[in-house]
Design a protein around this motif. Structure first.
Motif, short mmCIF file in Angstrom:
data_model
loop_
_atom_site.label_atom_id
_atom_site.label_comp_id
_atom_site.label_asym_id
_atom_site.label_seq_id
_atom_site.Cartn_x
_atom_site.Cartn_y
_atom_site.Cartn_z
N THR A 164 0.85 -1.19 0.00
CA THR A 164 0.00 0.00 0.00
C THR A 164 0.88 1.24 0.00
OG1 THR A 164 -0.07 0.26 2.41
CG2 THR A 164 -1.67 -1.28 1.42
N PRO A 165 0.32 2.41 -0.30
CA PRO A 165 1.12 3.64 -0.23
C PRO A 165 1.76 3.85 1.15
CG PRO A 165 -0.93 4.07 -1.39
CD PRO A 165 -1.03 2.66 -0.85
N GLU A 166 1.09 3.40 2.19
CA GLU A 166 1.64 3.54 3.54
C GLU A 166 3.00 2.87 3.68
OE1 GLU A 166 1.86 4.81 7.46
OE2 GLU A 166 0.41 5.38 5.90
N ASP A 167 3.20 1.78 2.94
CA ASP A 167 4.47 1.05 3.01
C ASP A 167 5.63 1.84 2.42
OD1 ASP A 167 3.25 -1.21 4.19
OD2 ASP A 167 2.62 -1.93 2.22
N LYS A 293 11.37 -10.87 -3.22
CA LYS A 293 9.99 -11.06 -2.81
C LYS A 293 9.12 -10.11 -3.62
CE LYS A 293 6.80 -11.11 1.10
NZ LYS A 293 6.64 -10.98 2.57
N VAL A 294 8.16 -10.66 -4.38
CA VAL A 294 7.36 -9.87 -5.30
C VAL A 294 5.97 -9.61 -4.73
CG1 VAL A 294 6.35 -9.76 -7.62
CG2 VAL A 294 8.61 -10.80 -7.28
N THR A 295 5.56 -8.35 -4.75
CA THR A 295 4.20 -7.98 -4.36
C THR A 295 3.51 -7.32 -5.54
OG1 THR A 295 4.95 -5.84 -3.48
CG2 THR A 295 4.79 -7.68 -1.93
N ARG A 296 2.17 -7.37 -5.53
CA ARG A 296 1.36 -6.80 -6.62
C ARG A 296 0.33 -5.84 -6.01
NH1 ARG A 296 3.13 -11.74 -7.93
NH2 ARG A 296 3.72 -12.17 -10.12
N PRO A 297 0.75 -4.65 -5.65
CA PRO A 297 -0.17 -3.71 -4.98
C PRO A 297 -1.30 -3.27 -5.89
CG PRO A 297 1.93 -2.65 -5.52
CD PRO A 297 2.12 -4.10 -5.79
N ALA A 300 -5.31 1.33 -7.18
CA ALA A 300 -6.37 2.32 -6.92
C ALA A 300 -5.97 3.36 -5.88
CB ALA A 300 -7.66 1.61 -6.49
N ALA A 301 -5.43 2.90 -4.74
CA ALA A 301 -5.06 3.84 -3.68
C ALA A 301 -3.91 4.74 -4.12
CB ALA A 301 -4.67 3.07 -2.42
N PHE A 302 -3.00 4.21 -4.89
CA PHE A 302 -1.87 5.00 -5.39
C PHE A 302 -2.36 6.07 -6.37
CE2 PHE A 302 -0.10 1.04 -3.95
CZ PHE A 302 1.18 1.33 -3.49
#
Length: 330
Positions: A164-167, A293-297, A300-302
Motif C-alpha cells: 500500500t502507499p503507507e508502506d 519477494k514480489v508484491t502486486r499492490p 487504486a489507492a496509489f
C-alpha cells in the motif's frame, strides 16, 4: 534459448557477414553516427540498436555506420541530451524524463498512472502525442527518429515489501533527475532522491538509498536484485524510449540515407517493443529465482494519492498536451 538471446545470436551472425563485406572493400564508411544510452550491454535497447546498426550499414552499402555505446560511455542522459542539442553527440536513446532538461513538457508521458495499457501508450506516442513532442524537440535541434519502449516502471527496495502507499512512507528512493518523478513519490510518502543512473547500483549497495524504480528489464540487466530484496509491481509509470539524432548529424545525410534510417528505426521499434514485452515474464521469474519477494499492490489507492501531481502540472504541460494524453489514456 529466450527471445532476446535468439535475437542477439542472429544479429551476431549478421554482423560478421556485414563486417566481412566491408573488409573486402565492397563498401566504405562515409558517415559515422555514435549513439549512446545508459543501460547495460545485455539490455533490449542495446540489442535493438545493434540490429539497427547492422540494417543501416547493409542498406546504405556501408555509407552510414552507427556505433553503439552502452552503459553511459558517451555520458549520462543529461550529457547526451545536451550534446544532441549542441551537435557534439550524433544520436541518443533515452526515456523522455531525461529530456526535461531541454523542455519540461517533454516529460508529460510520465504522469503517474496515465497509461492503463501498453496499447494506449503506443497509440499516443505513435500518433498525436509523439508528433507534438517531436515538434518541441525539433525546435531544440534534435530530430526524432522513432518511439521505442522503456516499459512500465516498478519499485524495488531493501526496507520492506510494498503493498500500500503507507508502506512507501519514509523509504529513501532513487529517482531520475526529474521534478515530476520527485513530486510523484513525495505525494506517495517516500523520500525521493534524484541521482544519475550510473550511480544507482553503488548507492543501493552502500545503503545511500533504500530503493529505486525502473522497468523489469532494467532491474535485471543492472543486477539490482543483488542489492535489493523486495520488488513491487506498481506499474506507476509507462515510459517510451525516444531514438533521436542531432540536426547537425541529420543534415549530413542524403535524402535516401534519411529515409533508410527512419524506416529501419521503425522496424526496430517493433522488435524492441516485442523484446520488452517478451522479457517481462521471463525476467520476473528470474528475479524471483534470485530471491526477490514480489508484491502486486492494487493501483487504486496509489492513483488517488497522485492526483495532486496531475493538478500541479496542468500549467506546465498546457491544456493542449494534457488533452492529448487524456484522449489516448481513457
Amino acid at each position: 534459448m529466450n527471445y532476446i538471446a535468439n535475437t542477439r545470436a542472429a544479429l551476431a551472425a549478421a554482423l560478421l557477414g556485414a563486417g566481412a563485406m566491408l573488409n573486402a572493400g565492397l563498401a566504405q564508411a562515409e558517415t559515422t553516427l555514435k549513439v549512446g544510452h545508459v543501460f547495460a550491454a545485455d539490455h533490449p535497447w542495446q540489442i535493438a540498436l545493434e540490429g539497427l546498426s547492422k540494417d543501416v550499414a547493409e542498406a546504405t552499402g556501408g555509407e552510414v555506420v552507427i556505433q553503439v555505446y552502452p552503459s553511459s560511455q558517451l555520458g549520462g542522459d543529461r550529457e547526451v541530451a545536451e550534446g544532441l542539442q549542441l551537435g557534439t553527440v550524433e544520436m541518443g536513446l533515452f526515456g523522455t524524463g531525461a529530456l526535461q532538461v531541454l523542455d519540461k513538457r517533454l516529460i508529460i508521458e510520465e504522469l503517474p498512472y496515465a497509461w492503463p495499457t501498453r496499447e494506449k501508450a503506443y497509440a499516443a506516442v505513435d500518433g498525436e502525442l509523439g508528433e507534438a513532442l517531436a515538434g518541441i524537440l525539433a525546435a531544440k535541434n534534435i530530430n526524432t527518429l522513432s518511439w521505442w519502449e522503456s516499459g512500465y516502471r516498478h519499485i524495488t527496495n531493501s526496507a520492506r515489501p510494498i503493498e500500500t502507499p503507507e508502506d512507501l512512507k519514509g523509504i529513501k528512493l532513487r529517482v531520475p533527475e526529474a521534478e515530476l518523478r520527485l513530486d510523484t513519490f513525495r505525494e506517495l510518502g517516500a523520500l525521493p532522491t534524484p541521482m544519475a543512473f550510473s550511480e544507482v547500483f553503488t548507492s543501493l549497495q552502500q545503503k545511500v538509498v533504500d530503493g529505486q524504480e525502473n522497468p523489469l528489464a532494467t532491474i535485471y540487466a543492472s543486477k539490482f536484485y543483488e542489492v535489493q530484496q523486495n520488488l513491487a509491481l506498481s506499474g506507476h509509470i509507462w515510459g517510451s524510449a525516444i531514438l533521436t539524432i542531432s540536426s547537425k548529424a541529420w543534415d549530413k545525410l542524403t535524402d535516401e540515407q534519411k529515409t533508410i534510417l527512419r524506416d529501419k528505426a521503425e522496424i526496430w521499434k517493433e522488435k524492441e517493443r516485442e523484446m520488452i514485452r517478451a522479457s517481462d515474464e521471463e525476467v520476473l521469474a528470474k528475479l524471483e529465482a534470485a530471491g526477490m519477494k514480489v508484491t502486486r499492490p492494487d493501483p487504486a489507492a496509489f492513483q488517488q494519492m497522485v492526483q495532486p501531481v496531475w493538478d500541479k502540472y496542468e500549467s506546465v504541460f498546457g491544456e493542449d498536451l494534457l488533452a492529448i494524453v487524456r484522449k489516448y489514456s481513457n
